[in-house]
Design a protein around this motif. Structure first.
Motif, PDB file in Angstrom:
ATOM      1  N   ASP A  43       0.846  -1.200   0.000  1.00 28.73           N
ATOM      2  CA  ASP A  43       0.000   0.000   0.000  1.00 28.73           C
ATOM      3  C   ASP A  43       0.879   1.248   0.000  1.00 28.73           C
ATOM      4  O   ASP A  43       1.665   1.467   0.922  1.00 28.73           O
ATOM      5  N   PRO A  44       0.761   2.106  -1.020  1.00 32.39           N
ATOM      6  CA  PRO A  44       1.589   3.321  -1.095  1.00 32.39           C
ATOM      7  C   PRO A  44       1.424   4.238   0.114  1.00 32.39           C
ATOM      8  O   PRO A  44       2.353   4.967   0.471  1.00 32.39           O
ATOM      9  N   ALA A  45       0.253   4.168   0.749  1.00 35.02           N
ATOM     10  CA  ALA A  45      -0.002   5.027   1.905  1.00 35.02           C
ATOM     11  C   ALA A  45       0.584   4.457   3.190  1.00 35.02           C
ATOM     12  O   ALA A  45       0.632   5.146   4.206  1.00 35.02           O
ATOM     13  N   ILE A  46       1.043   3.205   3.144  1.00 35.58           N
ATOM     14  CA  ILE A  46       1.571   2.573   4.347  1.00 35.58           C
ATOM     15  C   ILE A  46       3.048   2.231   4.188  1.00 35.58           C
ATOM     16  O   ILE A  46       3.901   2.749   4.897  1.00 35.58           O
ATOM     17  N   GLY A  47       3.346   1.330   3.246  1.00 40.83           N
ATOM     18  CA  GLY A  47       4.730   0.889   3.091  1.00 40.83           C
ATOM     19  C   GLY A  47       5.369   1.302   1.787  1.00 40.83           C
ATOM     20  O   GLY A  47       6.521   1.723   1.746  1.00 40.83           O
ATOM     21  N   GLY A  48       4.609   1.182   0.708  1.00 40.63           N
ATOM     22  CA  GLY A  48       5.153   1.508  -0.599  1.00 40.63           C
ATOM     23  C   GLY A  48       6.272   0.574  -1.023  1.00 40.63           C
ATOM     24  O   GLY A  48       7.184   0.965  -1.761  1.00 40.63           O
ATOM     25  N   PHE A  49       6.214  -0.679  -0.589  1.00 38.54           N
ATOM     26  CA  PHE A  49       7.242  -1.660  -0.907  1.00 38.54           C
ATOM     27  C   PHE A  49       6.916  -2.407  -2.195  1.00 38.54           C
ATOM     28  O   PHE A  49       5.747  -2.622  -2.533  1.00 38.54           O
ATOM     29  N   GLU A  50       7.961  -2.821  -2.886  1.00 39.94           N
ATOM     30  CA  GLU A  50       7.830  -3.840  -3.916  1.00 39.94           C
ATOM     31  C   GLU A  50       7.793  -5.172  -3.164  1.00 39.94           C
ATOM     32  O   GLU A  50       8.711  -5.478  -2.403  1.00 39.94           O
ATOM     33  N   VAL A  51       6.744  -5.961  -3.371  1.00 43.79           N
ATOM     34  CA  VAL A  51       6.516  -7.159  -2.557  1.00 43.79           C
ATOM     35  C   VAL A  51       6.610  -8.425  -3.397  1.00 43.79           C
ATOM     36  O   VAL A  51       6.001  -8.522  -4.471  1.00 43.79           O
ATOM     37  N   THR A  52       7.367  -9.396  -2.901  1.00 47.36           N
ATOM     38  CA  THR A  52       7.418 -10.731  -3.487  1.00 47.36           C
ATOM     39  C   THR A  52       6.995 -11.730  -2.412  1.00 47.36           C
ATOM     40  O   THR A  52       7.503 -11.680  -1.291  1.00 47.36           O
ATOM     41  N   VAL A  53       6.069 -12.620  -2.753  1.00 45.46           N
ATOM     42  CA  VAL A  53       5.589 -13.632  -1.819  1.00 45.46           C
ATOM     43  C   VAL A  53       5.975 -15.014  -2.339  1.00 45.46           C
ATOM     44  O   VAL A  53       5.707 -15.344  -3.498  1.00 45.46           O
ATOM     45  N   LEU A  54       6.614 -15.806  -1.494  1.00 52.86           N
ATOM     46  CA  LEU A  54       6.942 -17.196  -1.809  1.00 52.86           C
ATOM     47  C   LEU A  54       6.113 -18.091  -0.900  1.00 52.86           C
ATOM     48  O   LEU A  54       6.223 -18.019   0.324  1.00 52.86           O
ATOM     49  N   GLU A  61      14.789 -23.502  -3.873  1.00 50.82           N
ATOM     50  CA  GLU A  61      14.156 -22.300  -4.403  1.00 50.82           C
ATOM     51  C   GLU A  61      14.292 -21.141  -3.423  1.00 50.82           C
ATOM     52  O   GLU A  61      14.559 -20.000  -3.814  1.00 50.82           O
ATOM     53  N   LEU A  62      14.108 -21.442  -2.147  1.00 49.60           N
ATOM     54  CA  LEU A  62      14.175 -20.394  -1.139  1.00 49.60           C
ATOM     55  C   LEU A  62      15.590 -19.867  -0.973  1.00 49.60           C
ATOM     56  O   LEU A  62      15.800 -18.657  -0.852  1.00 49.60           O
ATOM     57  N   ARG A  63      16.576 -20.755  -0.971  1.00 45.35           N
ATOM     58  CA  ARG A  63      17.959 -20.289  -0.841  1.00 45.35           C
ATOM     59  C   ARG A  63      18.329 -19.353  -1.981  1.00 45.35           C
ATOM     60  O   ARG A  63      18.962 -18.304  -1.775  1.00 45.35           O
ATOM     61  N   VAL A  64      17.943 -19.716  -3.208  1.00 40.10           N
ATOM     62  CA  VAL A  64      18.227 -18.860  -4.363  1.00 40.10           C
ATOM     63  C   VAL A  64      17.516 -17.519  -4.223  1.00 40.10           C
ATOM     64  O   VAL A  64      18.092 -16.453  -4.473  1.00 40.10           O
ATOM     65  N   ALA A  65      16.256 -17.543  -3.809  1.00 40.40           N
ATOM     66  CA  ALA A  65      15.478 -16.314  -3.675  1.00 40.40           C
ATOM     67  C   ALA A  65      16.060 -15.394  -2.622  1.00 40.40           C
ATOM     68  O   ALA A  65      16.115 -14.170  -2.808  1.00 40.40           O
ATOM     69  N   VAL A  66      16.495 -15.953  -1.480  1.00 44.74           N
ATOM     70  CA  VAL A  66      17.061 -15.142  -0.408  1.00 44.74           C
ATOM     71  C   VAL A  66      18.393 -14.518  -0.857  1.00 44.74           C
ATOM     72  O   VAL A  66      18.641 -13.333  -0.617  1.00 44.74           O
ATOM     73  N   GLU A  67      19.232 -15.298  -1.528  1.00 44.49           N
ATOM     74  CA  GLU A  67      20.498 -14.737  -2.001  1.00 44.49           C
ATOM     75  C   GLU A  67      20.244 -13.635  -3.026  1.00 44.49           C
ATOM     76  O   GLU A  67      20.878 -12.575  -2.978  1.00 44.49           O
ATOM     77  N   ASP A  68      19.319 -13.870  -3.955  1.00 34.97           N
ATOM     78  CA  ASP A  68      18.979 -12.847  -4.946  1.00 34.97           C
ATOM     79  C   ASP A  68      18.439 -11.586  -4.277  1.00 34.97           C
ATOM     80  O   ASP A  68      18.717 -10.462  -4.714  1.00 34.97           O
TER      81      ASP A  68
END
Length: 208
Positions: A43-54, A61-68
């Motif tokens: 939410d731009p009014a709260i966090g304004g984050f780019e969000v990725t959900v796994l 897959e998780l190890r690669v995602a965390v390193e990236d």
């Protein structure tokens, strides 16, 4: 005029509520945790984050995602990593995060070590990092497995070095439980079909 804070605002939300191993019980809260937290952060009014959900990914897959997630960052970037899952310890008392294909008897190869996450955080150029761990650390061993470790899974100890990175500014680790406590799902600890976020993540979302 007020100074402008530059840098990306990125979040990686890891939610695991289904486990292939029959010894690891399913969790009801992680999917709802992920949805509620992702909505607040994006939410731009709260966090304004780019969000990725796994959701329910494998250990690799998780190890690669965390390193990236932590690699190729700028010092000004603001990064938030959130885990909602089981937390397990090995015979030496070392902390691991359980994912869809985790086998409790083979944690080194099928789970994600807290030390791995710790190293990726330490190596990142980003100086503003928040890690949230909404996990159970006690009672997570499957039935019939002998617990040989005498010590506790000391959660804060696993990430103690982060407070010294970059002079200790801009890095925080927040956990739902101390060593060997349970992270409650809503009003209950075992099973259930509730759809509310966990107490910890619900409080984070409300705070945001």
């Amino acid at each position: 005029s007020e100074p402008t804070v530059t840098g990306a605002r990125s979040s990686l939300i890891v939610a695991n509520d289904r486990y292939d191993d029959e010894g690891l019980r399913e969790l009801s809260a992680p999917a709802q945790d992920a949805d509620a937290l992702a909505a607040a952060l994006a939410d731009p009014a709260i966090g304004g984050f780019e969000v990725t959900v796994l959701h329910n990914v494998s250990a690799q897959e998780l190890r690669v995602a965390v390193e990236d997630f932590f690699a190729d960052r700028s010092p000004e970037d603001l990064l938030l990593l959130h885990f909602s899952c089981h937390g397990l310890k090995n015979a030496a008392g070392e902390l691991y995060l359980a994912v869809a294909d985790t086998k409790p008897a083979r944690l080194a190869s099928t789970a994600v070590a807290a030390d791995f996450v710790n190293r990726q955080m330490a190596d990142s150029r980003a100086q503003r990092i928040a890690l949230f761990l909404d996990c159970c650390y006690g009672g997570a061993f499957p039935r019939g497995m002998v617990v040989r470790a005498a010590g506790e899974a000391q959660v804060r100890d696993a990430f103690a070095g982060q407070e010294r990175v970059g002079g200790g500014r801009g890095r925080v680790v927040v956990t739902a439980s101390r060593a060997m406590e349970y992270a409650f799902e809503g009003e209950q600890l075992e099973g259930g079909s509730g759809v509310r976020p966990s107490v910890f993540t619900g409080a984070v979302v409300e705070g945001l």
